[in-house]
Enzyme design. Structure first.
Site, mmCIF file in Angstrom:
data_model
loop_
_atom_site.group_PDB
_atom_site.id
_atom_site.type_symbol
_atom_site.label_atom_id
_atom_site.label_comp_id
_atom_site.label_asym_id
_atom_site.label_seq_id
_atom_site.Cartn_x
_atom_site.Cartn_y
_atom_site.Cartn_z
ATOM 1 N N LEU A 115 0.866 -1.188 0.000
ATOM 2 C CA LEU A 115 0.000 0.000 0.000
ATOM 3 C C LEU A 115 0.899 1.233 0.000
ATOM 4 O O LEU A 115 1.932 1.253 0.676
ATOM 5 C CB LEU A 115 -0.881 0.020 1.248
ATOM 6 C CG LEU A 115 -2.065 -0.959 1.288
ATOM 7 C CD1 LEU A 115 -2.730 -0.900 2.653
ATOM 8 C CD2 LEU A 115 -3.081 -0.657 0.208
ATOM 9 N N ASP A 116 0.493 2.268 -0.747
ATOM 10 C CA ASP A 116 1.257 3.524 -0.747
ATOM 11 C C ASP A 116 1.290 4.108 0.665
ATOM 12 O O ASP A 116 0.381 3.859 1.465
ATOM 13 C CB ASP A 116 0.616 4.527 -1.713
ATOM 14 C CG ASP A 116 0.800 4.110 -3.172
ATOM 15 O OD1 ASP A 116 1.628 3.210 -3.415
ATOM 16 O OD2 ASP A 116 0.113 4.661 -4.051
ATOM 17 N N PRO A 117 2.316 4.922 0.987
ATOM 18 C CA PRO A 117 2.432 5.474 2.352
ATOM 19 C C PRO A 117 1.176 6.180 2.851
ATOM 20 O O PRO A 117 0.777 5.990 3.994
ATOM 21 C CB PRO A 117 3.612 6.442 2.237
ATOM 22 C CG PRO A 117 4.450 5.872 1.150
ATOM 23 C CD PRO A 117 3.503 5.264 0.178
ATOM 24 N N LYS A 118 0.527 6.967 1.988
ATOM 25 C CA LYS A 118 -0.645 7.740 2.438
ATOM 26 C C LYS A 118 -1.922 6.895 2.527
ATOM 27 O O LYS A 118 -2.919 7.335 3.082
ATOM 28 C CB LYS A 118 -0.893 8.916 1.477
ATOM 29 C CG LYS A 118 0.170 9.995 1.529
ATOM 30 C CD LYS A 118 0.026 10.845 2.783
ATOM 31 C CE LYS A 118 1.074 11.959 2.831
ATOM 32 N NZ LYS A 118 1.052 12.649 4.133
ATOM 33 N N VAL A 119 -1.895 5.691 1.952
ATOM 34 C CA VAL A 119 -3.086 4.832 1.914
ATOM 35 C C VAL A 119 -3.208 4.070 3.225
ATOM 36 O O VAL A 119 -2.218 3.607 3.783
ATOM 37 C CB VAL A 119 -3.002 3.848 0.722
ATOM 38 C CG1 VAL A 119 -4.221 2.943 0.677
ATOM 39 C CG2 VAL A 119 -2.862 4.617 -0.582
#
Length: 565
Positions: A115-119
């Protein structure tokens, strides 16, 4: 007063007898013509609805090794565990997994898909032995809830819903500009999407999407903006399901993991840690099940295929190539395999491979070894111990003939093996005939010494009959050999005659009168005849032609010289 007490005691006795009768009535074995069904709908994890599985056989020897998934010792429970983690925003997936590894003090951890950092949202973290299932979880389908911002107002909500609906099925996608992979065009499938909410004032679209692993929701938001003609980008994203585990399936936070380990370290209370970590069998409940005998478990852990004799129960609707989970009678997952038989074949066939192993999950030697205990294997071990086989069980100089005859077979298919198997029988028959003849001679010698004349006559007649039979067999063999030799000689003679005829034809062609037209015909005929004759005959014919031509040339030269004179 005494009378009142007596009546009280009588009532108590009556009540007791009535209760006892009721109890005995409840626990009495009732006469039935059928086996009562066991309700297994509440059994845990892989054992759920166990009674609905098809029964291959019910006969097996239970082994005390292994543990039910929920009752494993704590250290083993953690090693075979998975965590359905709610990933916080800002740290990357790899950072989160590394923190859990450090908190739980384990050797290995893995996750179900980056998962992307902001997700935020669902991230399945696998611990130690469960990391073997990471690949299967990374390829599983995913579900997201996304907030997309459009760059200008779209007054009609129906238009947004239609645009979102058009983005289902196979879609071309290129990874976003900021991505850790090569930006190649790829095809990803979007199974379903729903518009949850649309805020026309702030230009925000909230939608739910179910898609294939590896789909870029950021790219999907850009495509949505392009379809609406206003442009757009992704504002927020949350994963709500990965594979079969979603937000409602015991999802925990990083704080839960830390607190559970802290409680165990300080008060030795396992309950919180057992609640946070789930057995790895939880992520295998969607697979078709094959129940394996306890005696076959360790062989599968060492990589053996599952054969029919090791199968206890199996599920409906299994096809060849279907991914299945092999499980023990206690509900432990042994391995993930690929079915080699359909359900109907498993029910009817009495031999063959049921499934080949794709990934083994269970540790080796969790269950005891139960192979190599038969008479053949024990004999082999004895021969190795005595030095009659080498340490790998292969024959050497000291190997007994019986063992090598059974084990060592020539390569080259069934026909050669069958021939090799048949050959010793003929030799044996000859040897037996020889031994029988020797025995007869001995009997004859013994009988000559003995005074009974009747037995000697019988033995003599038997010997004479045996000798006559042997002579007949030998004479028939000799006749067959002679016939074969005569046939070969006749064939050879016929071939020689044909060759002579061909040579005669060639000579006749060569002796024809040489004229320009006849020479051409002669060449054609010679070519036709040469095609049918061997290479040696061709070379001889060419040489003879050349000689004749030279002679003709010499004659012509002489004639011309005579004319000039």
């Amino acid at each position: 007063m005494a009378e009142v007490d007596i009546s009280h005691s009588k009532k108590k006795k009556q009540d007791k007898t009535e209760n006892d009768a009721a109890d005995t009535g409840d626990y009495m074995i009732k006469p039935q013509s059928f086996t009562p069904a066991i309700d297994t709908s509440q059994w845990p994890i892989l054992l759920k609805n166990y009674d609905r599985l098809n029964v291959r056989t019910g006969h097996y020897t239970p082994i005390s090794a292994g543990h039910s998934p929920l009752k494993r010792p704590l250290q083993e429970y953690i090693r075979y565990g998975v965590i359905n983690l709610d990933k916080p925003a800002n740290p990357s997936s790899h950072e989160v997994v590394a923190w859990i590894k450090r908190i739980l003090r384990v050797e290995k951890t893995g996750h179900s898909g980056t998962l992307d950092p902001k997700v935020t949202g669902n991230l399945i973290v696998c611990i130690d032995r469960a990391t073997r299932l990471v690949k299967s979880q990374q390829g599983a389908g995913k579900e997201y809830v996304c907030v997309a911002r459009l760059h200008s107002a779209v007054p009609d909500v129906a238009k947004v819903a239609r645009a979102l609906e058009s983005l289902t099925g196979a879609v071309f996608q290129r990874p976003p500009l900021i991505s850790a992979v090569k930006r190649q065009l790829r095809i990803r499938t979007i199974y379903e999407s729903k518009l949850l909410e649309y805020d026309a004032d702030r230009h925000l679209v909230v939608f739910w999407v179910s898609c294939e692993a590896g789909t870029y929701i950021r790219t999907m938001c850009v495509h949505l903006g392009l379809l609406l003609g206003v442009g757009g980008h992704m504002q927020e994203l949350r994963r709500v399901r990965s594979g079969i585990l979603g937000e409602n399936n015991n999802m925990v936070t990083m704080h839960d993991v830390m607190d559970a380990q802290f409680v165990y370290d300080n008060s030795r209370d396992e309950s919180y840690l057992r609640r946070v970590i789930m057995p790895l069998e939880m992520i295998l409940t969607s697979y078709k099940r094959l129940v394996v005998k306890d005696s076959a478990v360790n062989a599968i852990c060492y990589g053996a295929k599952l054969m029919i004799p090791g199968l206890l129960r199996f599920e409906n609707d299994i096809d060849v190539g279907t991914e299945v989970v092999l499980m023990t009678t206690k509900g432990e997952a042994i391995a993930v395999g690929i079915a080699e038989m359909t359900t109907s074949v498993m029910a009817t066939c009495d031999h063959g491979v049921v499934a080949k192993i794709k990934r083994v999950v269970m540790d080796r030697d969790t269950y005891p070894r139960k192979w190599g205990l038969g008479p053949r294997a024990s004999m082999k071990k004895k021969l190795i111990a005595d030095g009659k086989l080498d340490k790998h069980g292969k024959p050497n100089e000291k190997t007994p003939v019986e063992w090598s005859r059974n084990v060592v077979l020539p390569t080259g298919g069934d026909a050669i093996i069958a021939g090799a198997a048949a050959a010793p029988e003929e030799i044996k028959a000859d040897a037996e005939n020889g031994e029988a003849g020797e025995a007869r001679k001995r009997k004859h010698d013994d009988s000559s010494d003995s005074p009974a004349p009747v037995t000697t006559k019988k033995s003599k007649t038997k010997e004479v009959e045996g000798e006559e039979a042997e002579e007949k067999v030998k004479s028939s063999k000799k006749k067959k050999k002679k016939d074969k030799e005569e046939e070969k000689e006749e064939e050879a003679g016929s071939e020689k005659k044909e060759k002579k005829k061909k040579k005669d034809k060639k000579e006749e062609v060569i002796e024809e009168v040489a004229s320009p037209k006849s020479e051409k015909k002669k060449k054609k005929k010679s070519k036709d005849t040469e095609a049918a004759v061997d290479a040696e005959d061709e070379s001889a014919a060419e040489k003879s032609e050349k000689k004749k031509k030279k002679k003709d040339k010499k004659k012509k030269n002489k004639d011309s010289e005579d004319d000039e004179e």
